[in-house]
Scaffold this active site. Structure first.
Site, PDB file in Angstrom:
ATOM      1  N   ASP A 281       2.519  -2.065  -0.003  1.00 20.97           N
ATOM      2  CA  ASP A 281       1.224  -2.471  -0.509  1.00 20.97           C
ATOM      3  C   ASP A 281       1.342  -2.512  -2.033  1.00 20.97           C
ATOM      4  O   ASP A 281       2.285  -1.948  -2.612  1.00 20.97           O
ATOM      5  CB  ASP A 281       0.171  -1.459  -0.054  1.00 20.97           C
TER       6      ASP A 281
ATOM      7  N   ASP B 294      -1.844  -2.532  -4.805  1.00 19.92           N
ATOM      8  CA  ASP B 294      -2.836  -1.695  -5.479  1.00 19.92           C
ATOM      9  C   ASP B 294      -2.927  -0.323  -4.820  1.00 19.92           C
ATOM     10  O   ASP B 294      -3.165  -0.208  -3.616  1.00 19.92           O
ATOM     11  CB  ASP B 294      -4.214  -2.365  -5.431  1.00 19.92           C
TER      12      ASP B 294
ATOM     13  N   ASP C 228      -1.186   3.087   0.780  1.00 23.47           N
ATOM     14  CA  ASP C 228      -2.049   4.204   0.403  1.00 23.47           C
ATOM     15  C   ASP C 228      -3.376   4.241   1.146  1.00 23.47           C
ATOM     16  O   ASP C 228      -4.180   5.136   0.903  1.00 23.47           O
ATOM     17  CB  ASP C 228      -2.352   4.136  -1.098  1.00 23.47           C
TER      18      ASP C 228
END
Length: 224
Positions: free
Chosen positions: A13, A15, A174
């Site tokens: 991922d 961001d 995240d």
């Protein structure tokens, strides 16, 4: 118990995993809501939806989700706000500590890498160029040409580009959206604790492990 195959492909991922973009995202979202005369969503709510594509993120933050005209204006307004923000001299989306070393370490092992993100392709390309990562990611998957997370298409396309099977692929992210994305694509999922969702959310949504430092990624990824 059978051993897991060593990964051919690690998909990150962006961001909240590779780069810390929360301050820019929160600022631009608040600018967008202010321009429409709306009550501002709180920082925690905005961070909670980072990882979804922009249209879905805005939908969840809107006071009246059924207002399609407002939704269209907010999405367009955010894109314009972020574009202007990126032109400012102080705009910066820093890599998290240890990210670059982890990328270099995977490359040295011959592991292929890709990105699957809710960020636009233009935004992702800007991050990659900012940190001189152009030579490391062989597949860039964004909502520009895919359904948003947790739909599996971004991971499926990255695996197709790499010639990797789900068993040979690891998703690193995240948010619970990343973990569910991996589950829907049949891949392993490793959560990181420095982003926008709590460890408990990551584990509940499918993470096999949650790491607290990028230095731990290689050991966890190749741990049998």
């Amino acid at each position: 118990m059978s051993e897991k195959p060593f990964p051919t492909l690690v998909v990150f991922d962006c961001d909240g995993t590779l780069v810390d973009s929360q301050h820019n995202v929160v600022a631009c979202m608040k600018t967008t809501f202010t321009a429409e005369g709306l009550a501002l969503p709180d920082d925690q709510s905005i961070r909670g939806f980072i990882g979804l594509n922009l249209e879905e993120c805005v939908f969840h933050l809107m006071p009246e989700p059924g207002d399609t005209d407002l939704h269209t204006r907010l999405v367009s307004g955010y894109k314009a706000a972020f574009f202007q923000h990126r032109l400012q001299s102080d705009h910066y989306e820093p890599l998290y500590p240890g990210a670059l070393d982890a990328i270099h370490g995977l490359a040295d092992r011959g592991v292929l890498m890709a990105v699957a993100t809710g960020k636009s392709l233009r935004g992702l390309t800007a991050v990659i160029e900012q940190h001189s990562l152009q030579d490391y990611f062989m597949s860039l998957q964004t909502p520009d040409h895919n359904p948003g997370k947790p739909h599996p298409q971004m991971l499926l396309r990255a695996m197709s580009d790499a010639g990797a099977t789900p068993a040979e692929t690891v998703m690193v992210g995240d948010t619970s959206f990343d973990m569910m994305l991996a589950g829907n694509a049949g891949c392993r999922a490793i959560g990181v604790s420095w982003g926008y969702h709590a460890d408990e959310e990551l584990l509940k949504s499918g993470a096999e492990r949650v790491i607290h430092h990028f230095e731990d990624l290689a050991a966890v990824t190749f741990d049998h």
